[in-house]
Design a protein around this motif. Sequence first.
Motif, short mmCIF file in Angstrom:
data_model
loop_
_atom_site.label_atom_id
_atom_site.label_comp_id
_atom_site.label_asym_id
_atom_site.label_seq_id
_atom_site.Cartn_x
_atom_site.Cartn_y
_atom_site.Cartn_z
N ILE A 1 0.82 -1.19 0.00
CA ILE A 1 0.00 0.00 0.00
C ILE A 1 0.87 1.26 0.00
O ILE A 1 2.04 1.22 0.39
CB ILE A 1 -0.94 -0.02 1.22
CG1 ILE A 1 -2.07 1.00 1.08
CG2 ILE A 1 -0.16 0.21 2.51
CD1 ILE A 1 -3.13 0.86 2.16
N ARG B 1 2.03 -0.82 -6.21
CA ARG B 1 1.02 -0.93 -5.16
C ARG B 1 0.23 -2.23 -5.27
O ARG B 1 -0.60 -2.51 -4.42
CB ARG B 1 0.06 0.27 -5.23
CG ARG B 1 0.73 1.59 -4.89
CD ARG B 1 -0.20 2.76 -5.07
NE ARG B 1 0.54 4.00 -5.19
CZ ARG B 1 0.10 5.08 -5.81
NH1 ARG B 1 -1.10 5.07 -6.36
NH2 ARG B 1 0.84 6.17 -5.89
N GLU B 2 0.44 -2.96 -6.33
CA GLU B 2 -0.22 -4.25 -6.46
C GLU B 2 0.64 -5.19 -7.30
O GLU B 2 1.50 -4.75 -8.06
CB GLU B 2 -1.58 -4.11 -7.12
CG GLU B 2 -1.53 -3.61 -8.55
CD GLU B 2 -2.90 -3.61 -9.20
OE1 GLU B 2 -3.32 -4.68 -9.69
OE2 GLU B 2 -3.53 -2.54 -9.22
N LEU C 1 -3.74 7.41 -1.76
CA LEU C 1 -4.82 6.45 -1.56
C LEU C 1 -6.05 6.80 -2.40
O LEU C 1 -6.72 5.91 -2.93
CB LEU C 1 -5.19 6.37 -0.08
CG LEU C 1 -4.10 5.80 0.84
CD1 LEU C 1 -4.54 5.86 2.30
CD2 LEU C 1 -3.76 4.37 0.46
N GLN D 1 -5.40 5.69 -5.91
CA GLN D 1 -5.55 4.25 -6.04
C GLN D 1 -7.03 3.86 -6.04
O GLN D 1 -7.46 2.99 -6.80
CB GLN D 1 -4.82 3.53 -4.90
CG GLN D 1 -4.73 2.02 -5.07
CD GLN D 1 -3.82 1.38 -4.04
OE1 GLN D 1 -3.37 2.02 -3.10
NE2 GLN D 1 -3.54 0.09 -4.23
N ARG E 1 -4.05 -5.57 -4.05
CA ARG E 1 -3.65 -4.16 -3.95
C ARG E 1 -3.39 -3.73 -2.52
O ARG E 1 -3.21 -2.54 -2.25
CB ARG E 1 -4.75 -3.28 -4.57
CG ARG E 1 -4.95 -3.51 -6.06
CD ARG E 1 -6.00 -2.56 -6.61
NE ARG E 1 -6.10 -2.68 -8.05
CZ ARG E 1 -7.05 -3.38 -8.69
NH1 ARG E 1 -7.98 -4.01 -7.98
NH2 ARG E 1 -7.06 -3.45 -10.00
N SER E 2 -3.40 -4.67 -1.58
CA SER E 2 -3.09 -4.40 -0.16
C SER E 2 -4.09 -3.46 0.49
O SER E 2 -3.77 -2.75 1.43
CB SER E 2 -1.67 -3.81 -0.03
OG SER E 2 -0.71 -4.65 -0.61
N LEU E 3 -5.35 -3.47 -0.01
CA LEU E 3 -6.37 -2.59 0.55
C LEU E 3 -7.22 -3.28 1.61
O LEU E 3 -7.93 -2.62 2.37
CB LEU E 3 -7.29 -2.08 -0.57
CG LEU E 3 -6.60 -1.19 -1.63
CD1 LEU E 3 -7.58 -0.85 -2.75
CD2 LEU E 3 -6.06 0.08 -1.00
N VAL F 1 -7.15 3.07 4.90
CA VAL F 1 -8.06 2.92 3.77
C VAL F 1 -9.49 3.21 4.21
O VAL F 1 -10.26 3.86 3.48
CB VAL F 1 -7.96 1.50 3.18
CG1 VAL F 1 -8.91 1.32 2.01
CG2 VAL F 1 -6.53 1.20 2.75
#
Length: 486
Positions: free
Chosen positions: A128, A223-224, A313, A316, A366-368, A386
């Motif tokens: 992220i 980021r992903e 953020l 994204q 995407r580490s969200l 997030v």
Amino acid sequence: MSNSLRASTAGLVIVDKARLRLGWTKTSTARWWVDAHTSRATLRRFWQGDRIQREIFIAICEAVGISDWEAIADASSGESAIIADISTPYLDWHEAPNVESFYGRNQELTQLEQWIFGGCKLVAIVGIGGIGKTALTLALIDRIQSQFNCLIWKSLQSTPSVDSLIDSLLANFEPSADIIYHLQKQRCLIILDGLEADSSIYNQFIQKISRYQHQSCIIITSRETPKTIEIDNKTVYCLNLKGLAKTEAVELLRSRGFTGKEIGLSALIHLYRGNPLALKLVTPLIQLVFGGNIAGFLTQNTLVIGDRLRDILKQQFAQLSDLEQDILYWLAIWQEPIAFARLQTHLFIAIDPAMVLEAIMALERRSLLEKWIGTAEIAFSLQPLVMKVVTDELVEHATTEIQQVIETQDLRHFQILRTHWLLRPGTDDIAGDRILHQLRENLWRVYGATLPQTLEPIFLLLKDKSPLAIGYIACNLAAIIQQLSI
């Protein structure tokens, strides 16, 4: 007395320990060469064991707190250079950023080294925004660049196409039609920093690099995880970077003026999930507004995100599909882990479960998302950072929708308010609902005491409309009006 000095092997070890205490990298912390009134290139020469100007040598030592510079200098009179651990014949990292500080990550650095020196051709470092992907890569280069014939750093944010990327890479070599030829001919380390979700133009290039045989290594930060990368256990690896461990985060906070013994320090680190950038951005506020009282800040039960991280953020979030955004909105409304089956029942329009699963997998890539494994089934929630950004986006869009309907009397402007019931499912606590309260405050600033009367005509527009057209609109408007009377 000679007007130039070089560091001894033992001296470099001493300097290395000193810079680690400060959280500085060897050649990417701008403060170091600024404090020493020199340049990154000269600092690099210092680490290579080259002779540099006496005054600058002393200043480099003093910048990391070493006053006994004579203990660092090589006392021999020979002119042969000491080969230190970052000596490379060719370096091109003009596009590499500077870093303020770097702490810990020893386990990650060791893992990356094992992969790269074990024959890996392609490494993806993903995570992220603000988690420290670029800083980790710079620290890695400090340790391994001497093992390569050349090092090239490219920022993909400033490279508009794969053709321009290849052209810029080839400019570092003798003319040839194919970059693979050069990767096979010599051992190169190439860093492609900032490969994001909309960078599909690079997919073919990445596939080509990972498929062909060569002796070089490519490092990608993103980021992903790029969809085209097929992770294996031999030549292609992916490191999903998480937040700093507590001990490492404490060191970071100490560098920002805290003692490391403050009440609430552990809770602060957990709240921000050890995100280095987030911690760096919130600490000035805690010191300025709360006098360094971390516990006092935490009692506000809020999350402060600096503009820089918020922009990352939000960017994204804007790149997500409609379904992915809808899922994040529901998770923000729930504010707690929710299982897949329960989530699917709240989607306003029935969607193929396979599509929902693919969207969840994409969000996790995407580490969200945060994954919660219980006794029954896996549940998903949002990272606090997030959660804050998605909640703000939800309220902002809902506010805009209401304003547009009031102005145009056209119900087609309702999108989120039609498909999402903003009151947290399973509760009737309208007074304490954070999202409804935030939305009411936004509208109150625009319409003031006339807000109830302004909203009433919208209910007339809903008459004789189908349940599909109405959705959650009436419920959401009624909840807003009910909050006004509390």
